[in-house]
Design an enzyme around this catalytic site. Structure first.
Site, PDB file in Angstrom:
ATOM      1  N   HIS A  12       0.744  -1.137  -0.094  1.00  0.00           N
ATOM      2  CA  HIS A  12      -0.352  -0.141   0.052  1.00  0.00           C
ATOM      3  C   HIS A  12       0.788   1.127  -0.051  1.00  0.00           C
ATOM      4  CE1 HIS A  12       0.897   1.085   4.152  1.00  0.00           C
ATOM      5  NE2 HIS A  12       0.927  -0.272   4.312  1.00  0.00           N
ATOM      6  N   GLY A  13       0.204   2.439  -0.412  1.00  0.00           N
ATOM      7  CA  GLY A  13       0.840   3.778  -0.310  1.00  0.00           C
ATOM      8  C   GLY A  13       1.128   4.151   0.967  1.00  0.00           C
ATOM      9  N   GLU A  14       1.872   5.251   0.956  1.00  0.00           N
ATOM     10  CA  GLU A  14       2.285   5.677   2.554  1.00  0.00           C
ATOM     11  C   GLU A  14       1.137   6.391   3.298  1.00  0.00           C
ATOM     12  OE1 GLU A  14       6.014   8.407   3.067  1.00  0.00           O
ATOM     13  OE2 GLU A  14       4.170   9.866   3.004  1.00  0.00           O
ATOM     14  N   THR A  15       1.185   6.073   4.488  1.00  0.00           N
ATOM     15  CA  THR A  15       0.396   6.615   5.353  1.00  0.00           C
ATOM     16  C   THR A  15       1.087   7.735   6.461  1.00  0.00           C
ATOM     17  OG1 THR A  15       0.675   5.208   7.316  1.00  0.00           O
ATOM     18  CG2 THR A  15      -1.134   4.602   5.486  1.00  0.00           C
ATOM     19  N   GLN A  24       1.510   0.500  12.710  1.00  0.00           N
ATOM     20  CA  GLN A  24       0.093   0.450  12.463  1.00  0.00           C
ATOM     21  C   GLN A  24      -0.705  -0.419  12.737  1.00  0.00           C
ATOM     22  OE1 GLN A  24      -0.211   3.180   8.707  1.00  0.00           O
ATOM     23  NE2 GLN A  24       1.445   1.604   8.361  1.00  0.00           N
ATOM     24  N   GLY A  25       0.198  -1.707  12.566  1.00  0.00           N
ATOM     25  CA  GLY A  25      -0.726  -2.976  12.807  1.00  0.00           C
ATOM     26  C   GLY A  25      -2.023  -3.116  11.953  1.00  0.00           C
ATOM     27  N   ARG A  61      -5.812   1.437   3.894  1.00  0.00           N
ATOM     28  CA  ARG A  61      -4.769   1.862   2.961  1.00  0.00           C
ATOM     29  C   ARG A  61      -4.522   0.883   1.746  1.00  0.00           C
ATOM     30  NH1 ARG A  61      -3.470   0.152   8.280  1.00  0.00           N
ATOM     31  NH2 ARG A  61      -1.780  -1.363   8.578  1.00  0.00           N
ATOM     32  N   GLU A  85      -2.585  -6.680   7.746  1.00  0.00           N
ATOM     33  CA  GLU A  85      -1.217  -6.512   8.329  1.00  0.00           C
ATOM     34  C   GLU A  85      -1.151  -7.333   9.767  1.00  0.00           C
ATOM     35  OE1 GLU A  85       1.916  -6.428   8.534  1.00  0.00           O
ATOM     36  OE2 GLU A  85       2.426  -4.541   7.678  1.00  0.00           O
ATOM     37  N   ARG A 104       9.491  -9.688  16.437  1.00  0.00           N
ATOM     38  CA  ARG A 104       9.983 -10.534  15.495  1.00  0.00           C
ATOM     39  C   ARG A 104      10.718 -11.628  15.553  1.00  0.00           C
ATOM     40  NH1 ARG A 104      11.211  -7.617   9.762  1.00  0.00           N
ATOM     41  NH2 ARG A 104      11.207  -9.736   9.290  1.00  0.00           N
ATOM     42  N   GLY A 143       3.730  -4.390   4.277  1.00  0.00           N
ATOM     43  CA  GLY A 143       4.935  -4.624   4.340  1.00  0.00           C
ATOM     44  C   GLY A 143       5.174  -6.055   4.965  1.00  0.00           C
TER      45      GLY A 143
END
Length: 199
Positions: A12-15, A24-25, A61, A85, A104, A143
């Site tokens: 997706h594009g930037e936020t 963001q999750g 998004r 996400e 992670r 991502g």
């Protein structure tokens, strides 16, 4: 195992939260002005790819990015919940930092969050569900979902997809013994198979 068919992936594009490096999750943060332009630019690349199916995360998004691609490709969008996400629980909205890598690597789990490995498995199910659609398929997601693609394609030489980046992924075949990825918004990215055994 990642279904072995060629496909396209767009992050997706930037936020504003991407810009400010906030986690963001699954909080539904909209595209900012740059993100809208990135989505439009990605759509122009998508226009010439012969896309037959678009599958998107339902978060706005991703969906808004997919909507631009849909207008260019002339096909419908299927929402796939598993393409959302990662759920970062109580740490959604937190500034990035060491805690994120600790999550992670399994050393830390925010309250109410998904375990990282469980997230990768869920995202893989979402991508494979998308790849059951008529191809060529465009997956529009996040991502984190792309981390799952990299893991299950056994690729370790690229860390992430940039906002609005269009990627083509091709499975092993012919003389190629491993997955290949190419960024259509820039130069080809040489990738090598991971030395780690992954399912």
């Amino acid at each position: 195992m990642l279904k072995e068919v060629p496909f396209y992936f767009v992050r997706h594009g930037e936020t504003d939260w991407n810009l400010n490096r906030k986690a963001q999750g699954q909080i539904d943060i909209p595209l900012n002005a740059t993100g809208i332009e990135q989505a439009r630019a990605a759509a122009e690349i998508v226009r010439g790819l012969g896309i037959r199916s678009i599958c998107s995360s339902p978060l706005s998004r991703a969906y808004e990015t997919a909507r631009h691609a849909c207008d260019a490709a002339g096909c419908t969008i299927t929402l796939v919940d598993e393409l959302m996400e990662c759920n970062l629980g109580a740490d959604e909205g937190r500034d990035g930092g060491d805690w994120f890598m600790d999550w992670r690597e399994g050393r830390y789990l925010p309250d109410g969050a998904e375990v990282y490995e469980d997230f990768l498995s869920r995202a893989l199910r979402g991508v494979n569900k998308a790849l059951e659609a008529e191809g060529p398929v465009l997956v529009v997601a996040h991502g984190g979902v792309f981390w799952s693609v990299l893991r299950h394609a056994r690729i370790d030489s690229i860390p992430y997809a940039m906002n609005g980046q269009v990627m083509r992924l091709d499975p092993p075949g012919g003389e190629r013994t491993h997955w290949h990825a190419e960024a259509l918004t820039g130069a080809a990215i040489p990738l090598r198979p991971s030395s780690e055994t992954r399912s």
